[in-house]
Design a protein around this motif. Sequence first.
Motif, PDB file in Angstrom:
ATOM      1  N   UNK A 196      35.464  39.308  48.719  1.00  0.00           N
ATOM      2  CA  UNK A 196      34.580  38.925  49.813  1.00  0.00           C
ATOM      3  C   UNK A 196      34.796  37.490  50.227  1.00  0.00           C
ATOM      4  N   UNK A 197      33.776  36.881  50.848  1.00  0.00           N
ATOM      5  CA  UNK A 197      33.836  35.478  51.264  1.00  0.00           C
ATOM      6  C   UNK A 197      32.819  34.633  50.502  1.00  0.00           C
ATOM      7  N   UNK A 198      32.149  35.198  49.511  1.00  0.00           N
ATOM      8  CA  UNK A 198      30.989  34.582  48.887  1.00  0.00           C
ATOM      9  C   UNK A 198      31.291  33.431  47.946  1.00  0.00           C
ATOM     10  N   UNK A 199      30.250  32.868  47.346  1.00  0.00           N
ATOM     11  CA  UNK A 199      30.394  31.695  46.479  1.00  0.00           C
ATOM     12  C   UNK A 199      31.063  31.982  45.141  1.00  0.00           C
ATOM     13  N   UNK A 200      31.167  33.250  44.766  1.00  0.00           N
ATOM     14  CA  UNK A 200      31.830  33.613  43.511  1.00  0.00           C
ATOM     15  C   UNK A 200      32.976  34.588  43.756  1.00  0.00           C
ATOM     16  N   UNK A 201      34.022  34.468  42.933  1.00  0.00           N
ATOM     17  CA  UNK A 201      35.176  35.355  42.989  1.00  0.00           C
ATOM     18  C   UNK A 201      35.166  36.273  41.769  1.00  0.00           C
ATOM     19  N   UNK A 202      35.692  37.454  41.966  1.00  0.00           N
ATOM     20  CA  UNK A 202      35.762  38.443  40.887  1.00  0.00           C
ATOM     21  C   UNK A 202      36.840  38.056  39.874  1.00  0.00           C
ATOM     22  N   UNK A 203      36.511  38.214  38.585  1.00  0.00           N
ATOM     23  CA  UNK A 203      37.481  37.984  37.507  1.00  0.00           C
ATOM     24  C   UNK A 203      37.799  39.295  36.799  1.00  0.00           C
ATOM     25  N   UNK A 204      36.743  39.964  36.284  1.00  0.00           N
ATOM     26  CA  UNK A 204      37.008  41.192  35.518  1.00  0.00           C
ATOM     27  C   UNK A 204      35.738  42.029  35.421  1.00  0.00           C
ATOM     28  N   UNK A 205      35.946  43.308  35.161  1.00  0.00           N
ATOM     29  CA  UNK A 205      34.839  44.231  34.897  1.00  0.00           C
ATOM     30  C   UNK A 205      35.229  45.133  33.742  1.00  0.00           C
ATOM     31  N   UNK A 206      34.466  45.078  32.674  1.00  0.00           N
ATOM     32  CA  UNK A 206      34.625  45.999  31.558  1.00  0.00           C
ATOM     33  C   UNK A 206      33.455  46.967  31.609  1.00  0.00           C
ATOM     34  N   UNK A 207      33.660  48.176  32.148  1.00  0.00           N
ATOM     35  CA  UNK A 207      32.532  49.110  32.322  1.00  0.00           C
ATOM     36  C   UNK A 207      31.758  49.320  31.033  1.00  0.00           C
ATOM     37  N   UNK A 208      30.431  49.285  31.178  1.00  0.00           N
ATOM     38  CA  UNK A 208      29.561  49.451  30.024  1.00  0.00           C
ATOM     39  C   UNK A 208      29.332  48.170  29.256  1.00  0.00           C
ATOM     40  N   UNK A 209      30.053  47.104  29.611  1.00  0.00           N
ATOM     41  CA  UNK A 209      29.925  45.849  28.874  1.00  0.00           C
ATOM     42  C   UNK A 209      29.522  44.691  29.781  1.00  0.00           C
ATOM     43  N   UNK A 210      30.423  44.271  30.689  1.00  0.00           N
ATOM     44  CA  UNK A 210      30.083  43.117  31.507  1.00  0.00           C
ATOM     45  C   UNK A 210      30.995  42.976  32.722  1.00  0.00           C
ATOM     46  N   UNK A 211      30.466  42.262  33.728  1.00  0.00           N
ATOM     47  CA  UNK A 211      31.236  41.818  34.887  1.00  0.00           C
ATOM     48  C   UNK A 211      31.319  40.302  34.803  1.00  0.00           C
ATOM     49  N   UNK A 214      33.710  33.995  38.769  1.00  0.00           N
ATOM     50  CA  UNK A 214      33.942  32.561  38.651  1.00  0.00           C
ATOM     51  C   UNK A 214      33.633  31.887  39.978  1.00  0.00           C
ATOM     52  N   UNK A 215      33.302  30.603  39.921  1.00  0.00           N
ATOM     53  CA  UNK A 215      32.977  29.849  41.127  1.00  0.00           C
ATOM     54  C   UNK A 215      34.161  29.849  42.097  1.00  0.00           C
ATOM     55  N   UNK A 216      33.870  30.029  43.367  1.00  0.00           N
ATOM     56  CA  UNK A 216      34.885  29.964  44.415  1.00  0.00           C
ATOM     57  C   UNK A 216      35.104  28.498  44.774  1.00  0.00           C
ATOM     58  N   UNK A 217      36.226  27.907  44.367  1.00  0.00           N
ATOM     59  CA  UNK A 217      36.429  26.468  44.588  1.00  0.00           C
ATOM     60  C   UNK A 217      36.538  26.097  46.058  1.00  0.00           C
ATOM     61  N   UNK A 218      36.843  27.076  46.906  1.00  0.00           N
ATOM     62  CA  UNK A 218      37.026  26.805  48.333  1.00  0.00           C
ATOM     63  C   UNK A 218      35.821  27.206  49.168  1.00  0.00           C
ATOM     64  N   UNK A 219      34.692  27.485  48.516  1.00  0.00           N
ATOM     65  CA  UNK A 219      33.520  27.936  49.283  1.00  0.00           C
ATOM     66  C   UNK A 219      33.081  26.860  50.270  1.00  0.00           C
TER      67      UNK A 219
END
Length: 516
Positions: A196-211, A214-219
């Motif tokens: 997306x364009x939001x303030x955070x960028x996706x790093x990883x998703x472990x289903x059943x555990x966690x998403x 990380x901060x979007x440095x260019x926000x």
Amino acid sequence: MKKKNWLLVFTIMAALLLAACSGGESSSSSGSESGGGSEEVESLTYASLTDAVGLSPIMTNDSASSNVNEHVYETLFKRDSETKDFTPVLAESYENPDELTWVINLKEGIKFHDGTDFNAEAVKYTFDKLRDPATAAPRASLLEPVDTITVVDDYTVEIKTKYPYGPFLAALSHSNAAIVSPTADQKQDLMKEPVGTGPFKFVSWTPGDQVVLEANPDYRDGAPKVKQFILKVVPEVSTAISMLQAGEVQFIDKLPTEQVSRIEGMKNVNIEKANGTGQYYLTFNFSNEENQDPEFRKAVASAIDRDAFITKLNGLGVRSDSVIGPEVFGYNESADSAGTAFDLEAAKELVEKNGYGDRPIKLLAANRGNFVLMAEVVQAQLAEAGFDVQIETMEWAAFLDTARAGDYDLTFLSWSNVTADGSELLYPNFHSDNIGSSNRAQYNNPEFDQLVEASRTTTDQDERLNILNQANELMLQDDAVVIMYHDVVTAALSDNLEGLILDPTGQWDVSKVTGK
């Protein structure tokens, strides 16, 4: 010599003072150089009771997914919780040349996390996919009134609706109308790798555990002070509270009524509250002939002491008769006391006069949260008036199916009202178009239907307020529902953090969180 000695002493003292100040600053803040004097937060963990279904705003409609998506993606507009007006986010401005046309000017210079330009083509791509029947998007109804979407130029999009649609800005502010990167959507599965364009960028998703985000440095508004944001799945609320107390997580929301005193007693936690847009109410199965009797509904409404119930919520409920709550567009303060008042003697007289106590009444309730509490309290109050009420509880999914099928006499329902618009509360829940789907009360009132339709098909917001108030009052006169309470949204945050934005819709934003 004396003058030189004094200068030397002054210089040494100044140096020591400067060293002490800078030493303190460096030990308390790792992020003071990024501006504003607020501390960076290396990692913030939120305890989520359920896992995300997916990470595409187009294909999901659950709160756990939204909690992720609202930090990765952005919408064209958002609702200001203070003024209740809609303000631009990815949009710059809009105009209505006529009541069927919305010309939206977009902000320039914004890029998606994958480097793709945000522009009118991205808006058209997203909205066309959302409303395409082949997509089977769960919230395609948000754009049901849309007729055509036209790219005028790189940063202007024209949307024409089939009919005047008053809540359109509310629809465009909904998290499921967030704009996705067309490049990423065609290249990868956004349900697993969001862009997306939001303030955070996706790093990883472990289903059943966690998403992990990380901060979007260019926000465009500056990178969040929270460098890493983790949404960890913790299925048991008591476990989540214990982890909060131990510092293993720093943030939980939707505090259980019965656990508030425990959390308030924690020394390392601050509780935040905001009056919410959600509501909980008792309603009738209007497909049953007995429930179409207005004196029966009046007897039920008169027997329920909502003030007594509110005291059991430990401050997590707002008392108002109004169907449209105080934080929702369409609310009128005059409706706060416009419902049938608690009058036990009047209820007893109606029960005895009509023999309402001669037949058993099935009260259907979900077996979670405050639904069970409401059922137990109301069962006792109705019994005092002479009714014979039997509670049947079931798990959430089965409850929704049973209520939709009309297999009950009375039931408790709720609505979170993410758009915070009265039309989008009354239409899905009580308009006859939706009997058999979202109108689980099977309420059917032609006069009410006309008012709700009028509230949706005018873009004059003052006129909409007037119409919604009429519809609200009609429901109260009809005893169509008994509002038990309007929600108070809650969160608990570690006391070394501040800046959490808690919205009346129950949504929240950690992009402004900093260390103290």
